[in-house]
Motif scaffolding. Structure first.
Motif, PDB file in Angstrom:
ATOM      1  N   GLN A   1     -36.621  20.579  56.264  1.00 23.52           N
ATOM      2  CA  GLN A   1     -36.544  20.073  57.627  1.00 23.52           C
ATOM      3  C   GLN A   1     -37.954  19.847  58.189  1.00 23.52           C
ATOM      4  N   PRO A   2     -38.108  18.885  59.093  1.00 21.24           N
ATOM      5  CA  PRO A   2     -39.441  18.557  59.605  1.00 21.24           C
ATOM      6  C   PRO A   2     -39.912  19.551  60.661  1.00 21.24           C
ATOM      7  N   THR A   3     -41.218  19.585  60.865  1.00 16.55           N
ATOM      8  CA  THR A   3     -41.816  20.345  61.965  1.00 16.55           C
ATOM      9  C   THR A   3     -42.217  19.425  63.109  1.00 16.55           C
ATOM     10  N   ALA A   4     -42.266  18.111  62.861  1.00 16.38           N
ATOM     11  CA  ALA A   4     -42.630  17.144  63.896  1.00 16.38           C
ATOM     12  C   ALA A   4     -42.207  15.756  63.437  1.00 16.38           C
ATOM     13  N   TYR A   5     -42.324  14.794  64.362  1.00 15.54           N
ATOM     14  CA  TYR A   5     -42.030  13.397  64.048  1.00 15.54           C
ATOM     15  C   TYR A   5     -43.211  12.520  64.450  1.00 15.54           C
ATOM     16  N   THR A   6     -43.474  11.508  63.631  1.00 17.00           N
ATOM     17  CA  THR A   6     -44.384  10.434  63.998  1.00 17.00           C
ATOM     18  C   THR A   6     -43.545   9.242  64.435  1.00 17.00           C
ATOM     19  N   ILE A   7     -43.786   8.740  65.644  1.00 12.89           N
ATOM     20  CA  ILE A   7     -43.023   7.602  66.169  1.00 12.89           C
ATOM     21  C   ILE A   7     -43.925   6.387  66.192  1.00 12.89           C
TER      22      ILE A   7
END
Length: 458
Positions: free
Chosen positions: A312-318
């Motif tokens: 699972q991710p720790t953050a997202y790049t948008i």
């Protein structure tokens, strides 16, 4: 014995009262500790701090400079037991004070005492106001010293991280409590022990040694360490420190570099289930003024789901762009699964991507989605415009033209995140060189209201 005790109490009372307003300011001592015994009810005005919270009173001192130089003030004394202090320095008269400087915490949150250096001019009387904004604890002591200035300071030395250091740790803790990883690196330096002292520093920082961004252009920085946020993994950064005092700035300042650590996470699974659906057309644009700036938001709400299998991710790049091959990063530290694009244009196809990351490592083969907006008026179609910008798209500078006095300028990304606030104009020119390529919104305020305009940074 009783008479002596009474006399002592009266003396302490007189000292406390004499600190209560500017007209009764106590002369500071340069040879022994000074004591703040009580706060008065007079609030220091104008407010030099920039904080929205207000103090209820100040303890006042005065100093008349005998030569051009630097006045050093410090409550960073062991006996003070880390009392939370802040101090403003004024020139002018008690009826018409002029801010000359301000200092707060030595290092928040570990050291809440205050240490600052202030340029002073021979023959000028300065008023020093210790304020009770964060704490009313008294008594506490502070020291004062004076160093004459005979010229600009020498360059600083001993950078940390060391010059050309590699694998420099990125601190992902969310110390500013904005719900995203700070991705921070701590920088520090040592002032020169020779020549005239510095009273402030400019911090130059970036990924191009020939085009460093001045991070302190719109503020006064007096410390010798700083926490820089928003860094990327496996990236080389260049930085330089310019020491400044009343006689000028240091010259021949070295440019140092360091390279951040390589991402160490496992690639997370992909984001799925976009809203709007991939390829959606006639997508509704919300024209309500949700941020109350007097302009339609022209917004599209976006959301997605996370594949629950695997890492699972720790953050997202948008990312957002006008073609699938020209996407621009809006944020790399987003932690929710819903956001809002602002200031979109009607009847336009947008391409967007949400890339899950784990400690800087991106998900593999994340698709690019698209949607086309309905036909609506854009932010620039608003009738009551009071300023214009050019060029658009822009490279490093925007020219701002207005017949009204602009009180404040802010810059937001397409997610509505405030990237630059209390921006300072150089004549009518705005420096945007430190912004990454992408879509942005500039918001200006005047006495007649506010206006927002979308622009593109190339």
């Amino acid at each position: 014995m009783k008479k002596i005790t009474l006399l002592t109490l009266l003396l302490l009372s007189a000292i406390g009262f004499s600190q209560s307003d500017c007209s009764n300011a106590l002369p500071i001592s340069l040879t022994s500790n000074n004591t703040v015994t009580a706060y008065g009810t007079t609030v220091a005005t104008p407010d030099c701090t920039g904080y929205t919270a207000q103090s209820t009173g100040s303890a006042w001192f005065s100093y008349t400079a005998t030569a051009n130089g630097v006045l050093n003030l410090s409550s960073d004394l062991a006996a003070n037991n880390n009392v939370d202090t802040q101090v403003s320095v004024y020139s002018g008269s008690c009826s018409s004070l002029v801010c000359e400087g301000f200092t707060d915490d030595v290092s928040y949150p570990s050291n809440l005492t205050s240490t600052g250096s202030f340029n002073v001019t021979s023959g000028t009387t300065y008023y020093i106001a210790w304020e009770d904004r964060w704490s009313s604890t008294v008594p506490f002591d502070f020291t004062a010293s004076f160093v004459p200035v005979t010229g600009p300071p020498n360059s600083v030395t001993t950078p940390t991280p060391a010059d050309m250091a590699t694998n420099v740790t990125i601190d992902t803790a969310d110390n500013n409590n904005d719900g995203a990883a700070d991705n921070a690196v701590q920088l520090s330096w040592v002032p020169s022990t020779t020549g005239s002292p510095a009273t402030e520093y400019d911090i130059l920082y970036g990924t191009d040694p020939a085009a460093l961004n001045n991070l302190t252009q719109a503020t006064t920085f007096t410390g010798t360490s700083v926490r820089i946020t928003g860094n990327n993994f496996n990236t080389t950064y260049y930085w330089s420190i310019v020491a400044i005092n009343g006689s000028g700035s240091s010259t021949n300042n070295p440019v140092w570099s360091f390279t951040t650590e390589t991402p160490s996470g496992t690639p997370p699974t992909n984001a799925i289930g976009p809203t709007p659906a991939d390829g959606a057309v006639n997508v509704t644009v919300d024209t309500t003024d949700g941020d109350n700036d007097g302009n339609p938001d022209n917004a599209v709400d976006i959301s997605w789901m996370q594949d629950p299998s695997g890492q699972q991710p720790t953050a997202y790049t948008i990312r957002l762009g006008d073609s699938p091959t020209t996407l621009n990063d809006l944020t790399t530290t987003f932690t929710n699964t819903a956001a809002r694009f602002l200031s979109l244009t009607g009847n336009t196809t947008y391409y967007w991507q949400v890339v899950p990351t784990n400690n800087g490592v991106e998900a593999l083969n994340q698709p690019v989605w698209s949607f086309t907006t309905e036909n609506v008026a854009s932010v620039e179609d608003k009738d009551a415009n009071f300023f214009t910008i050019s060029p658009n798209p822009a490279q490093n500078f925007l020219e701002i033209e207005s017949e009204l006095v602009i009180n404040n300028i802010e810059i937001f990304n397409a997610l509505g995140q405030n990237l630059m606030k209390d921006v300072t104009l150089n004549d009518s020119t705005l420096d945007i060189s430190k912004l990454n390529s992408g879509f942005y919104i500039i918001k200006a305020s005047s006495d007649n209201g506010s206006q927002s305009i979308k622009f593109i940074k190339k």
